[in-house]
Motif scaffolding. Structure first.
Motif, short mmCIF file in Angstrom:
data_model
loop_
_atom_site.label_atom_id
_atom_site.label_comp_id
_atom_site.label_asym_id
_atom_site.label_seq_id
_atom_site.Cartn_x
_atom_site.Cartn_y
_atom_site.Cartn_z
N PRO A 96 0.82 -1.23 0.00
CA PRO A 96 0.00 0.00 0.00
C PRO A 96 0.85 1.27 0.00
CG PRO A 96 -0.90 -1.58 1.55
CD PRO A 96 0.36 -2.20 1.03
N GLN A 97 1.91 1.25 0.78
CA GLN A 97 2.77 2.43 0.90
C GLN A 97 3.38 2.84 -0.45
OE1 GLN A 97 5.59 1.82 4.00
NE2 GLN A 97 6.62 3.79 3.69
N GLU A 98 3.82 1.83 -1.20
CA GLU A 98 4.41 2.09 -2.53
C GLU A 98 3.35 2.61 -3.51
OE1 GLU A 98 7.57 -1.60 -2.70
OE2 GLU A 98 6.19 -1.27 -4.36
N LEU A 99 2.20 1.94 -3.45
CA LEU A 99 1.10 2.33 -4.34
C LEU A 99 0.73 3.79 -4.10
CD1 LEU A 99 -1.19 1.21 -6.32
CD2 LEU A 99 -2.61 1.06 -4.27
N VAL A 100 0.58 4.14 -2.83
CA VAL A 100 0.19 5.50 -2.47
C VAL A 100 1.26 6.50 -2.95
CG1 VAL A 100 -0.02 7.07 -0.47
CG2 VAL A 100 -1.32 4.93 -0.54
N ALA A 101 2.54 6.15 -2.79
CA ALA A 101 3.61 7.05 -3.23
C ALA A 101 3.57 7.25 -4.74
CB ALA A 101 4.97 6.49 -2.80
N ASP A 102 3.31 6.17 -5.47
CA ASP A 102 3.28 6.27 -6.93
C ASP A 102 2.09 7.11 -7.42
OD1 ASP A 102 5.57 4.84 -7.10
OD2 ASP A 102 4.65 3.00 -7.86
N ILE A 103 0.94 6.89 -6.79
CA ILE A 103 -0.24 7.68 -7.18
C ILE A 103 -0.03 9.15 -6.83
CG2 ILE A 103 -2.71 8.06 -6.80
CD1 ILE A 103 -3.01 5.06 -6.34
N ARG A 104 0.55 9.37 -5.65
CA ARG A 104 0.80 10.75 -5.22
C ARG A 104 1.71 11.48 -6.21
NH1 ARG A 104 -1.02 13.04 -0.56
NH2 ARG A 104 -0.13 11.40 0.71
N LYS A 105 2.71 10.77 -6.71
CA LYS A 105 3.63 11.38 -7.66
C LYS A 105 2.85 11.90 -8.89
CE LYS A 105 8.01 10.28 -9.96
NZ LYS A 105 7.56 10.06 -11.36
N ILE A 106 1.95 11.07 -9.37
CA ILE A 106 1.17 11.46 -10.55
C ILE A 106 0.18 12.58 -10.19
CG2 ILE A 106 -0.40 10.68 -12.36
CD1 ILE A 106 0.78 7.86 -11.96
N SER A 107 -0.48 12.48 -9.05
CA SER A 107 -1.44 13.53 -8.71
C SER A 107 -0.73 14.88 -8.53
CB SER A 107 -2.26 13.15 -7.47
OG SER A 107 -1.52 13.31 -6.29
N ASP A 108 0.49 14.84 -8.00
CA ASP A 108 1.26 16.09 -7.90
C ASP A 108 1.55 16.67 -9.29
OD1 ASP A 108 1.30 15.95 -5.18
OD2 ASP A 108 3.37 15.23 -5.00
N GLU A 109 1.88 15.78 -10.22
CA GLU A 109 2.15 16.25 -11.59
C GLU A 109 0.91 16.89 -12.20
OE1 GLU A 109 5.41 12.74 -12.66
OE2 GLU A 109 3.58 12.92 -13.85
N ILE A 110 -0.24 16.29 -11.92
CA ILE A 110 -1.49 16.85 -12.47
C ILE A 110 -1.74 18.24 -11.87
CG2 ILE A 110 -4.00 16.60 -12.64
CD1 ILE A 110 -3.60 13.56 -12.52
N ILE A 111 -1.58 18.35 -10.56
CA ILE A 111 -1.80 19.64 -9.89
C ILE A 111 -0.88 20.71 -10.50
CG2 ILE A 111 -1.50 20.90 -7.71
CD1 ILE A 111 -3.98 19.35 -7.52
N GLU A 112 0.34 20.33 -10.77
CA GLU A 112 1.28 21.30 -11.36
C GLU A 112 0.81 21.80 -12.72
OE1 GLU A 112 5.51 20.29 -11.59
OE2 GLU A 112 5.32 19.65 -9.50
N GLU A 113 0.11 20.94 -13.45
CA GLU A 113 -0.36 21.35 -14.79
C GLU A 113 -1.61 22.20 -14.72
OE1 GLU A 113 -0.05 19.14 -18.34
OE2 GLU A 113 0.56 17.35 -17.27
N LEU A 114 -2.31 22.11 -13.58
CA LEU A 114 -3.61 22.80 -13.50
C LEU A 114 -3.45 24.25 -13.06
CD1 LEU A 114 -5.70 19.92 -11.98
CD2 LEU A 114 -6.22 21.03 -14.11
#
Lengths: 121, 121
Positions: free
Chosen positions: B103-121
């Protein structure tokens, strides 16, 4: 005076609209509008700098604001982006609390939001 | 003839541009352009229906295509949306494979992508 009716929300909205649609203004309009909305210069300061009247700056800023708002009224892209941003933040909050949840539930909740985002795109 | 140079990617791109910026065309332009790009009618069919020449339809469609492309060249909002959509799909793929991950890895990987999305918005 414009500066008196501009509360913080209006300023933020103007900056957001400019961020999205500003490139559709002319170079001259962009220059003046940026000084007013982004750099927070006064109408008088901008007028001196640009060599036009204070009233001229006032009218140009008003007109640009209406133009940008007109694009949003037609396209609703800022609205869409803001909605997506809120949903991504909801995903972030779910990630923050992952230790208190069953992985299966967490995944289902994130999936629900990601599906909603895809529908908006 | 337009229909011969339009491959599927071009049609999709035109439809996407129209979806984003179509409301900035006039009612007349929208009507003709929709028939060509979305309903896939021929220039001849549209011409008969609209009571204008085949050449007139051809020119209008070309002009609308350039107009829509011009908005995208300035605003890049379709590009931004497509990029965000791809990232949300990456999140979905991570969710699909959640059982094989900590779970910890999964959460870190999703967070990385969600941060990238926020940066584009």
């Amino acid at each position: 005076m414009i500066s008196q009716v501009n509360n913080m929300n209006e300023i933020l909205e103007q900056a957001l609209l400019y961020d999205f649609y500003g490139e559709l203004l002319t170079e001259h309009q962009k220059e003046i509008y940026e000084q007013f909305v982004l750099e927070d210069l006064s109408l008088g300061e901008i007028a001196v700098e640009a060599g036009i009247s204070r009233q001229g700056v006032h009218d140009l800023v008003k007109r640009c604001g209406r133009t940008l708002k007109g694009y949003e009224d037609k396209l609703h892209l800022v609205e869409k982006f803001v909605s997506i941003k809120e949903k991504v933040k909801q995903i972030d909050e779910l990630l923050d609390g992952y230790k208190e949840r069953e992985p299966q539930e967490l995944v289902a909740d994130i999936r629900k939001i990601s599906d909603e985002i895809i529908e908006e795109l």
